[in-house]
Design an enzyme around this catalytic site. Sequence first.
Site, PDB file in Angstrom:
ATOM      1  CD  GLU A   1      60.196  62.956  31.330  1.00 20.33           C
ATOM      2  OE1 GLU A   1      59.484  62.764  30.340  1.00 20.33           O
ATOM      3  OE2 GLU A   1      60.170  62.235  32.337  1.00 20.33           O
TER       4      GLU A   1
ATOM      5  CD  GLU B   1      58.485  62.315  35.722  1.00 15.28           C
ATOM      6  OE1 GLU B   1      58.287  61.382  34.910  1.00 15.28           O
ATOM      7  OE2 GLU B   1      58.246  63.495  35.464  1.00 15.28           O
TER       8      GLU B   1
HETATM    9  O1  IFM Z   1      53.491  60.710  32.748  1.00 16.99           O
HETATM   10  C1  IFM Z   1      54.791  60.909  32.319  1.00 16.99           C
HETATM   11  C2  IFM Z   1      55.335  62.220  32.849  1.00 16.99           C
HETATM   12  O2  IFM Z   1      54.538  63.289  32.500  1.00 16.99           O
HETATM   13  C3  IFM Z   1      56.721  62.462  32.319  1.00 16.99           C
HETATM   14  N1  IFM Z   1      57.569  61.318  32.522  1.00 16.99           N
HETATM   15  C4  IFM Z   1      57.073  60.028  32.188  1.00 16.99           C
HETATM   16  C5  IFM Z   1      55.704  59.800  32.781  1.00 16.99           C
HETATM   17  C6  IFM Z   1      55.165  58.413  32.391  1.00 16.99           C
HETATM   18  O3  IFM Z   1      55.052  58.319  31.017  1.00 16.99           O
END
Ligand code: IFM
Length: 453
Positions: A166, A358
């Site tokens: 990210e 994710e």
């Molecule tokens: O916890 C975060 C993660 O570190 C990166 N993506 C989003 C998740 C939830 O906010």
Amino acid sequence: MAGDRVFPPGFLWGAATAAYQIEGAAAEDGRGPSIWDTFATVPGAVEGGASGATACDHYHRFREDVALLGELGLGAYRFSTAWPRVMPDGRTPNPAGIAFYDRLVDALLERDITPVLTLYHWDLPQALQDRGGWLERDIASWFTEYATTVHNRLGDRVTQWTTLNEPFCSAFLGYGTGVHAPGLRDPKGALRAAHHHLLAHGHAARALRAAGATSVSIALNFSPALPNSPDDHDAVRRFDAVHNRFFLDPVLGRGYPADLLDDVAHLDGLHPAIHDGDLDVIAAPLDWIGVNYYAPTRVTSLPDPTQPSNCPLPGLRGMSVTPPREPVTVTGWEQHPESLTDLLVRLGRCGIPLVVAENGSAFPDVVDPDGRVRDSDRVRYLAEHLRAVHAAIEAGADVRGYLAWSLLDNFEWACGYGPRFGVVHVDFTSQRRVVKDSGWFLSRVATRNAVPD
Ligand code: IFM
């Protein structure tokens, strides 16, 4: 079974975490401070004054956590290595720190769990921030040295390499809005930092490949923009450019989108950062894209197109982020699984395999007196989003895996320990782990390679 939606053979099922969010042991075995250790000391920066100093104490309990993955029947584990543990000053290898990941990888492989290693999940060594951090162009070579160091030690056993997690958040929340470490508020700098993330990715991806890595990826967070009214198509375009296409297009070899370059030209941060040849470097071949998806974003056009927006890139004009629609999670994120299907179908057209790296949700979980965590909201979120992934595959998207965020409740950055994203509950006082109903649900899905209708 009748009523099941079956995933393709070999589909990868797993869960994800990140070093600073779970490891703790912030000063152990020579680990140096990261920008998050520093940021957490700033009054008001993190909810409740929390930090990742102990977090889930995974550094000492990793065998228990790997055993949980095995018990759940998950075939993959996505984790990140901490740059300040591997190289406390950002440049000099720390054998004791690297040894932790050696032990972790061996423990995973002993249970036939595929390690999916992310090199950077936001915990920059403070020593490198002191030299400019992501604002400094040299970070591309510092990151490449680090990537090579980790690969030299683990490349004989780790096959799945992800460079960055990210970069949108790392650049825009860290250097633009300042809600993440290092807490800078400078739109021009945020754009420069974003370009340097991509440059670092490109150099590191090439170095990993040259060192023999056969599977290299990047994990990008996408948020499809949804218009509030039919008149909002320009707001959708603007948000999509800065949030989604900014990072996707260059890594796919398309360069920065022309409309994005126009939209951010007045901030004078991106164009001056781009040197001849950078876009070729950034377009390093990839084996898959990690798709991090949680929620769409509702947007509307602003009547005055020169009015700055409230989007995570401060200074962007012409659009505004508007409140989500119900149902939302405790982080206020709209639950809209259709957006995940649309996103995967859209990304699938890029012709590169996808892994949902994710996806997850935070709800106010409690351990019931009988020891069970009945997180029915999360079970529903999970089921709906897995059906959404399945629908995308049916529609032709080449999705190869699903890694739930997160294995464990953990340090949720500026929100501290409030929002719980885990499929395993963690009591942060006793460090006791309890698999939630959602964990058992994910386990059944993984074992049967199918999600119920
Ligand atoms: O916890 C975060 C993660 O570190 C990166 N993506 C989003 C998740 C939830 O906010």
